[in-house]
Design an enzyme around this catalytic site. Structure first.
Site, PDB file in Angstrom:
ATOM      1  N   HIS A 114      12.695  -3.262   1.962  1.00  0.00           N
ATOM      2  CA  HIS A 114      12.206  -1.953   2.387  1.00  0.00           C
ATOM      3  C   HIS A 114      13.166  -0.895   1.859  1.00  0.00           C
ATOM      4  CE1 HIS A 114       9.245  -3.798   4.925  1.00  0.00           C
ATOM      5  NE2 HIS A 114      10.186  -4.651   5.302  1.00  0.00           N
TER       6      HIS A 114
ATOM      7  N   ALA B  41       3.079  -1.122   4.735  1.00  0.00           N
ATOM      8  CA  ALA B  41       2.485  -1.171   6.082  1.00  0.00           C
ATOM      9  C   ALA B  41       1.971  -2.561   6.463  1.00  0.00           C
ATOM     10  CB  ALA B  41       1.368  -0.142   6.187  1.00  0.00           C
TER      11      ALA B  41
ATOM     12  N   TYR C   3      12.426   8.581   1.223  1.00  0.00           N
ATOM     13  CA  TYR C   3      12.208   7.557   0.195  1.00  0.00           C
ATOM     14  C   TYR C   3      12.846   7.888  -1.154  1.00  0.00           C
ATOM     15  CZ  TYR C   3       8.740   5.676   3.449  1.00  0.00           C
ATOM     16  OH  TYR C   3       8.124   5.129   4.552  1.00  0.00           O
TER      17      TYR C   3
ATOM     18  N   GLU D 209      12.354 -10.066   1.367  1.00  0.00           N
ATOM     19  CA  GLU D 209      11.622  -8.883   1.868  1.00  0.00           C
ATOM     20  C   GLU D 209      12.484  -7.652   1.617  1.00  0.00           C
ATOM     21  OE1 GLU D 209      10.858  -9.192   6.048  1.00  0.00           O
ATOM     22  OE2 GLU D 209      10.100  -7.128   6.227  1.00  0.00           O
TER      23      GLU D 209
ATOM     24  N   ASN E 161       7.917  -5.819  -1.146  1.00  0.00           N
ATOM     25  CA  ASN E 161       7.912  -4.699  -0.205  1.00  0.00           C
ATOM     26  C   ASN E 161       6.470  -4.605   0.302  1.00  0.00           C
ATOM     27  OD1 ASN E 161       7.884  -2.367   1.246  1.00  0.00           O
ATOM     28  ND2 ASN E 161       9.082  -1.174  -0.240  1.00  0.00           N
TER      29      ASN E 161
ATOM     30  N   ARG F  21       6.132  12.232  -2.270  1.00  0.00           N
ATOM     31  CA  ARG F  21       6.203  12.830  -0.935  1.00  0.00           C
ATOM     32  C   ARG F  21       7.337  12.190  -0.148  1.00  0.00           C
ATOM     33  NH1 ARG F  21       3.720   9.480   3.006  1.00  0.00           N
ATOM     34  NH2 ARG F  21       2.463   7.864   2.066  1.00  0.00           N
TER      35      ARG F  21
ATOM     36  N   PRO G 209       0.786  -1.239   0.000  1.00  0.00           N
ATOM     37  CA  PRO G 209       0.000   0.000   0.000  1.00  0.00           C
ATOM     38  C   PRO G 209       0.815   1.284   0.000  1.00  0.00           C
ATOM     39  CG  PRO G 209      -0.261  -1.215   2.071  1.00  0.00           C
ATOM     40  CD  PRO G 209       0.450  -2.120   1.122  1.00  0.00           C
ATOM     41  N   ASN G 210       0.328   2.199  -0.775  1.00  0.00           N
ATOM     42  CA  ASN G 210       0.839   3.572  -0.919  1.00  0.00           C
ATOM     43  C   ASN G 210       2.098   3.690  -1.775  1.00  0.00           C
ATOM     44  OD1 ASN G 210      -1.199   4.911   0.691  1.00  0.00           O
ATOM     45  ND2 ASN G 210      -0.283   3.855   2.431  1.00  0.00           N
TER      46      ASN G 210
ATOM     47  N   ARG H 246      13.777   3.177  12.465  1.00  0.00           N
ATOM     48  CA  ARG H 246      12.578   4.042  12.482  1.00  0.00           C
ATOM     49  C   ARG H 246      11.709   3.740  13.703  1.00  0.00           C
ATOM     50  NH1 ARG H 246       9.941   4.436   6.684  1.00  0.00           N
ATOM     51  NH2 ARG H 246       8.929   6.179   7.769  1.00  0.00           N
TER      52      ARG H 246
HETATM   53  O1  CA2 Z   1      10.791   1.561   3.654  1.00  0.00           O
HETATM   54  C1  CA2 Z   1       9.895   0.950   3.057  1.00  0.00           C
HETATM   55  O2  CA2 Z   1      10.004   0.536   1.922  1.00  0.00           O
HETATM   56  C2  CA2 Z   1       8.533   0.753   3.746  1.00  0.00           C
HETATM   57  O3  CA2 Z   1       8.088  -0.564   3.441  1.00  0.00           O
HETATM   58  C3  CA2 Z   1       7.596   1.795   3.172  1.00  0.00           C
HETATM   59  C4  CA2 Z   1       6.215   1.804   3.825  1.00  0.00           C
HETATM   60  C5  CA2 Z   1       6.321   1.844   5.341  1.00  0.00           C
HETATM   61  O4  CA2 Z   1       5.035   1.660   5.911  1.00  0.00           O
HETATM   62  C6  CA2 Z   1       7.251   0.761   5.877  1.00  0.00           C
HETATM   63  O5  CA2 Z   1       7.351   0.908   7.285  1.00  0.00           O
HETATM   64  C7  CA2 Z   1       8.624   0.889   5.256  1.00  0.00           C
HETATM   65  C8  CA2 Z   1       5.419   3.027   3.393  1.00  0.00           C
HETATM   66  C9  CA2 Z   1       5.216   3.128   1.925  1.00  0.00           C
HETATM   67  C10 CA2 Z   1       4.706   4.492   1.632  1.00  0.00           C
HETATM   68  O6  CA2 Z   1       4.919   4.750   0.294  1.00  0.00           O
HETATM   69  C11 CA2 Z   1       5.319   6.006  -0.059  1.00  0.00           C
HETATM   70  C12 CA2 Z   1       4.465   6.759  -0.792  1.00  0.00           C
HETATM   71  C13 CA2 Z   1       4.840   8.010  -1.203  1.00  0.00           C
HETATM   72  C14 CA2 Z   1       6.091   8.472  -0.924  1.00  0.00           C
HETATM   73  C15 CA2 Z   1       6.932   7.720  -0.190  1.00  0.00           C
HETATM   74  C16 CA2 Z   1       6.564   6.464   0.237  1.00  0.00           C
END
Ligand code: CA2
Length: 150
Positions: A102, A79, A24, A100, A76, A19, A11-12, A109
């Protein structure tokens, strides 16, 4: 025929690059996909690269990787890393190696990001190398499955 690896994103991650660039980076998910395709090609591997915001869809894709005999799977889980027993259970059925990944170092974190269910099914974990980690994960997976660099 080329071995296929699945690269799944949770997700996301469809919003990557839009952002929190300080955490990231600025690459979009489409750019990460291109990086993955170029890297996999070096090892003669074909790629199924997907992203979903839905837990069940990710579970279905893991089952697809299993039934289509994918040579490996990189995920990946975003969440869902710390919440999804459904994704863990699906990954535990995989015989092919699961990696896996990230983008960030989840261990540096917030504590709620650190207890990964997915790690229990992972042969290896890549975290903190930014999006370059996807290329490193593919190279590592290629070594595990005997795919030589061309
Ligand atoms: O560091 C990673 O790749 C994570 O898997 C990213 C997840 C976070 O919940 C994990 O704890 C670590 C969040 C992904 C959010 O995606 C983004 C969207 C827009 C900009 C940046 C990241």
């Amino acid at each position: 025929m080329a071995k296929i690896i699945f690269i799944l994103n949770g997700p996301n991650l469809n919003l990557l690059g839009t952002r929190e660039p300080e955490k990231y980076g600025t690459a979009t998910l489409a750019e990460v996909e291109n990086l993955c395709r170029a890297t996999a090609k070096r090892f003669g591997l074909a790629v199924e690269f997907r992203q979903s915001n839905n837990e069940g869809e990710l579970v279905n894709w893991i089952q697809e990787a299993l039934t289509t005999k994918a040579a490996g799977l990189i995920i990946n889980p975003a969440a869902y890393t710390t919440t999804s027993i459904a994704i863990l259970d699906a990954l535990l059925m995989m015989k092919a190696p699961v990696i896996e990944i990230h983008i960030t170092n989840i261990h540096a974190r917030e504590s709620f990001r650190q207890n990964s269910y997915v790690s229990k099914a992972a042969k290896a974990v890549m975290a903190g190398f930014g999006v370059e980690g996807y290329a490193l994960a593919i190279a590592g997976l290629a070594g595990m499955i005997g795919a030589k660099e061309k």
